[in-house]
Design a protein around this motif. Structure first.
Motif, PDB file in Angstrom:
ATOM      1  N   HIS A 151      -3.317  -6.606   1.984  1.00 15.75           N
ATOM      2  CA  HIS A 151      -3.341  -8.053   1.861  1.00 15.75           C
ATOM      3  C   HIS A 151      -4.487  -8.350   0.430  1.00 15.75           C
ATOM      4  O   HIS A 151      -4.145  -9.240  -0.267  1.00 15.75           O
ATOM      5  CB  HIS A 151      -4.123  -8.768   2.977  1.00 15.75           C
ATOM      6  CG  HIS A 151      -3.030  -9.088   4.014  1.00 15.75           C
ATOM      7  ND1 HIS A 151      -1.986  -9.498   4.026  1.00 15.75           N
ATOM      8  CD2 HIS A 151      -3.024  -8.399   5.370  1.00 15.75           C
ATOM      9  CE1 HIS A 151      -1.231  -9.509   5.141  1.00 15.75           C
ATOM     10  NE2 HIS A 151      -1.797  -8.922   5.994  1.00 15.75           N
ATOM     11  N   ALA A 152      -5.409  -7.349   0.490  1.00 10.11           N
ATOM     12  CA  ALA A 152      -6.217  -7.550  -0.732  1.00 10.11           C
ATOM     13  C   ALA A 152      -5.612  -7.120  -2.063  1.00 10.11           C
ATOM     14  O   ALA A 152      -5.568  -7.884  -2.980  1.00 10.11           O
ATOM     15  CB  ALA A 152      -7.383  -6.575  -0.619  1.00 10.11           C
ATOM     16  N   PHE A 153      -4.328  -6.318  -2.035  1.00  9.80           N
ATOM     17  CA  PHE A 153      -3.436  -5.893  -3.305  1.00  9.80           C
ATOM     18  C   PHE A 153      -2.879  -7.415  -3.481  1.00  9.80           C
ATOM     19  O   PHE A 153      -2.614  -7.522  -4.849  1.00  9.80           O
ATOM     20  CB  PHE A 153      -2.867  -4.935  -3.012  1.00  9.80           C
ATOM     21  CG  PHE A 153      -1.871  -4.442  -4.121  1.00  9.80           C
ATOM     22  CD1 PHE A 153      -2.312  -3.850  -5.189  1.00  9.80           C
ATOM     23  CD2 PHE A 153      -0.577  -4.703  -3.966  1.00  9.80           C
ATOM     24  CE1 PHE A 153      -1.601  -3.824  -6.374  1.00  9.80           C
ATOM     25  CE2 PHE A 153       0.333  -4.522  -5.020  1.00  9.80           C
ATOM     26  CZ  PHE A 153      -0.154  -3.928  -6.172  1.00  9.80           C
ATOM     27  N   GLU A 154      -2.423  -7.998  -2.601  1.00  8.01           N
ATOM     28  CA  GLU A 154      -1.363  -9.053  -2.997  1.00  8.01           C
ATOM     29  C   GLU A 154      -2.117 -10.277  -3.315  1.00  8.01           C
ATOM     30  O   GLU A 154      -1.469 -10.810  -4.066  1.00  8.01           O
ATOM     31  CB  GLU A 154      -0.657  -9.498  -1.326  1.00  8.01           C
ATOM     32  CG  GLU A 154       0.329  -8.467  -0.945  1.00  8.01           C
ATOM     33  CD  GLU A 154       0.791  -8.863   0.783  1.00  8.01           C
ATOM     34  OE1 GLU A 154       0.158  -9.570   1.409  1.00  8.01           O
ATOM     35  OE2 GLU A 154       1.655  -8.016   0.856  1.00  8.01           O
ATOM     36  N   ARG A 155      -3.238 -10.431  -3.030  1.00  6.75           N
ATOM     37  CA  ARG A 155      -4.192 -11.299  -3.470  1.00  6.75           C
ATOM     38  C   ARG A 155      -4.694 -11.046  -4.995  1.00  6.75           C
ATOM     39  O   ARG A 155      -5.154 -11.947  -5.607  1.00  6.75           O
ATOM     40  CB  ARG A 155      -5.429 -11.592  -2.746  1.00  6.75           C
ATOM     41  CG  ARG A 155      -5.153 -12.203  -1.263  1.00  6.75           C
ATOM     42  CD  ARG A 155      -6.466 -12.571  -0.755  1.00  6.75           C
ATOM     43  NE  ARG A 155      -7.272 -11.280  -0.572  1.00  6.75           N
ATOM     44  CZ  ARG A 155      -7.813 -11.054   0.749  1.00  6.75           C
ATOM     45  NH1 ARG A 155      -6.743 -10.992   1.569  1.00  6.75           N
ATOM     46  NH2 ARG A 155      -8.337  -9.699   0.624  1.00  6.75           N
ATOM     47  N   GLY A 156      -4.428  -9.860  -5.416  1.00  9.66           N
ATOM     48  CA  GLY A 156      -4.711  -9.412  -6.595  1.00  9.66           C
ATOM     49  C   GLY A 156      -6.436  -9.145  -6.757  1.00  9.66           C
ATOM     50  O   GLY A 156      -6.837  -9.258  -7.861  1.00  9.66           O
ATOM     51  N   ASP A 157      -7.013  -8.756  -5.653  1.00 10.44           N
ATOM     52  CA  ASP A 157      -8.425  -8.313  -5.900  1.00 10.44           C
ATOM     53  C   ASP A 157      -8.524  -7.096  -6.642  1.00 10.44           C
ATOM     54  O   ASP A 157      -7.763  -5.985  -6.763  1.00 10.44           O
ATOM     55  CB  ASP A 157      -8.727  -7.906  -4.532  1.00 10.44           C
ATOM     56  CG  ASP A 157      -9.132  -9.235  -3.437  1.00 10.44           C
ATOM     57  OD1 ASP A 157      -8.566 -10.325  -4.019  1.00 10.44           O
ATOM     58  OD2 ASP A 157      -9.278  -8.818  -2.405  1.00 10.44           O
ATOM     59  N   ALA A 158      -9.800  -7.261  -7.498  1.00 10.68           N
ATOM     60  CA  ALA A 158      -9.958  -6.106  -8.504  1.00 10.68           C
ATOM     61  C   ALA A 158     -10.356  -4.831  -7.688  1.00 10.68           C
ATOM     62  O   ALA A 158     -11.103  -5.074  -6.584  1.00 10.68           O
ATOM     63  CB  ALA A 158     -11.021  -6.488  -9.258  1.00 10.68           C
ATOM     64  N   GLY A 159      -9.903  -3.489  -8.258  1.00  6.20           N
ATOM     65  CA  GLY A 159     -10.323  -2.073  -7.604  1.00  6.20           C
ATOM     66  C   GLY A 159      -9.233  -1.860  -6.351  1.00  6.20           C
ATOM     67  O   GLY A 159      -9.731  -1.068  -5.672  1.00  6.20           O
ATOM     68  N   VAL A 160      -8.266  -2.535  -6.115  1.00  2.90           N
ATOM     69  CA  VAL A 160      -7.428  -2.351  -5.198  1.00  2.90           C
ATOM     70  C   VAL A 160      -6.035  -2.218  -5.813  1.00  2.90           C
ATOM     71  O   VAL A 160      -5.623  -2.933  -6.282  1.00  2.90           O
ATOM     72  CB  VAL A 160      -7.020  -3.485  -4.031  1.00  2.90           C
ATOM     73  CG1 VAL A 160      -6.102  -2.984  -2.969  1.00  2.90           C
ATOM     74  CG2 VAL A 160      -8.454  -3.653  -3.361  1.00  2.90           C
ATOM     75  N   GLY A 161      -5.694  -0.792  -5.816  1.00  4.17           N
ATOM     76  CA  GLY A 161      -4.455  -0.320  -6.407  1.00  4.17           C
ATOM     77  C   GLY A 161      -3.333  -0.104  -5.665  1.00  4.17           C
ATOM     78  O   GLY A 161      -3.567   0.215  -4.563  1.00  4.17           O
ATOM     79  N   ILE A 162      -1.958  -0.183  -6.019  1.00  9.29           N
ATOM     80  CA  ILE A 162      -0.943   0.231  -5.225  1.00  9.29           C
ATOM     81  C   ILE A 162      -0.953   1.568  -4.623  1.00  9.29           C
ATOM     82  O   ILE A 162      -0.474   1.744  -3.343  1.00  9.29           O
ATOM     83  CB  ILE A 162       0.374  -0.367  -6.098  1.00  9.29           C
ATOM     84  CG1 ILE A 162       1.652  -0.077  -4.966  1.00  9.29           C
ATOM     85  CG2 ILE A 162       0.546   0.893  -7.194  1.00  9.29           C
ATOM     86  CD1 ILE A 162       1.730  -1.324  -4.034  1.00  9.29           C
ATOM     87  N   ASN A 163      -1.377   2.583  -5.396  1.00  4.63           N
ATOM     88  CA  ASN A 163      -1.506   3.679  -4.835  1.00  4.63           C
ATOM     89  C   ASN A 163      -2.414   3.975  -3.787  1.00  4.63           C
ATOM     90  O   ASN A 163      -2.101   4.556  -2.689  1.00  4.63           O
ATOM     91  CB  ASN A 163      -1.686   4.616  -6.079  1.00  4.63           C
ATOM     92  CG  ASN A 163      -3.352   4.270  -6.499  1.00  4.63           C
ATOM     93  OD1 ASN A 163      -3.587   3.237  -6.871  1.00  4.63           O
ATOM     94  ND2 ASN A 163      -4.032   5.493  -7.396  1.00  4.63           N
ATOM     95  N   ASP A 164      -3.479   3.228  -3.562  1.00  2.18           N
ATOM     96  CA  ASP A 164      -4.523   3.140  -2.552  1.00  2.18           C
ATOM     97  C   ASP A 164      -3.834   2.607  -1.352  1.00  2.18           C
ATOM     98  O   ASP A 164      -3.961   2.984  -0.265  1.00  2.18           O
ATOM     99  CB  ASP A 164      -5.802   2.544  -2.952  1.00  2.18           C
ATOM    100  CG  ASP A 164      -6.565   3.169  -4.161  1.00  2.18           C
ATOM    101  OD1 ASP A 164      -6.680   4.291  -4.236  1.00  2.18           O
ATOM    102  OD2 ASP A 164      -7.187   2.576  -4.625  1.00  2.18           O
ATOM    103  N   VAL A 165      -3.103   1.442  -1.536  1.00  2.00           N
ATOM    104  CA  VAL A 165      -2.382   0.928  -0.413  1.00  2.00           C
ATOM    105  C   VAL A 165      -1.319   1.685   0.174  1.00  2.00           C
ATOM    106  O   VAL A 165      -1.420   1.864   1.442  1.00  2.00           O
ATOM    107  CB  VAL A 165      -1.899  -0.463  -0.947  1.00  2.00           C
ATOM    108  CG1 VAL A 165      -1.170  -1.055  -0.022  1.00  2.00           C
ATOM    109  CG2 VAL A 165      -2.838  -1.567  -1.332  1.00  2.00           C
ATOM    110  N   MET A 166      -0.601   2.292  -0.639  1.00  2.00           N
ATOM    111  CA  MET A 166       0.253   3.355  -0.267  1.00  2.00           C
ATOM    112  C   MET A 166      -0.177   4.759   0.419  1.00  2.00           C
ATOM    113  O   MET A 166       0.306   4.770   1.621  1.00  2.00           O
ATOM    114  CB  MET A 166       1.404   3.766  -1.257  1.00  2.00           C
ATOM    115  CG  MET A 166       2.167   2.438  -2.161  1.00  2.00           C
ATOM    116  SD  MET A 166       3.041   1.726  -0.669  1.00  2.00           S
ATOM    117  CE  MET A 166       4.309   2.558  -0.421  1.00  2.00           C
TER     118      MET A 166
END
Length: 116
Positions: A69-84
């Protein structure tokens, strides 16, 4: 891992408890503080360890979802690789939980089928 996965594990625990009750085993209650002191540091209660493992799996899932959700909001410091990576970790933890559940159920069935 979905919420239904955790509820499935809880359903399995309830089924195991009901099967034990049908087999004539007395249901155990949570140990009191005095009992925990008498057990010592080397003894581990299986039910407490199982609940802790399920809670850990659930927290991994919730953390991965929150990071998504943080990645979807565009929060800084959250990359797609971390989410995956976190989603994969949560998925693997859930699969491990399912395998442990399956082995516990199989072991229980074997014990119940033993002739005494």
């Amino acid at each position: 891992m979905s919420v239904s996965g955790v509820s499935n594990l809880n359903n399995v625990l309830q089924q195991l408890q009901s099967t034990a009750a049908q087999a004539g085993a007395k249901p155990t209650s949570a140990p009191t503080a005095a009992q925990k002191v008498n057990e010592g540091p080397d003894k581990v209660d299986f039910s407490n360890a199982l609940v802790a493992a399920i809670d850990k799996i659930d927290s991994m899932k919730q953390s991965a979802v929150a990071q998504g959700h943080a990645f979807e909001r565009g929060d800084a410091g959250v990359g797609i690789n971390d989410v995956m990576v976190d989603m994969q970790k949560a998925g693997l933890a859930f699969e491990m939980g399912v395998q442990v559940r399956n082995r516990v159920v199989n072991a229980y069935k074997e014990i119940m089928n033993m002739q005494v």
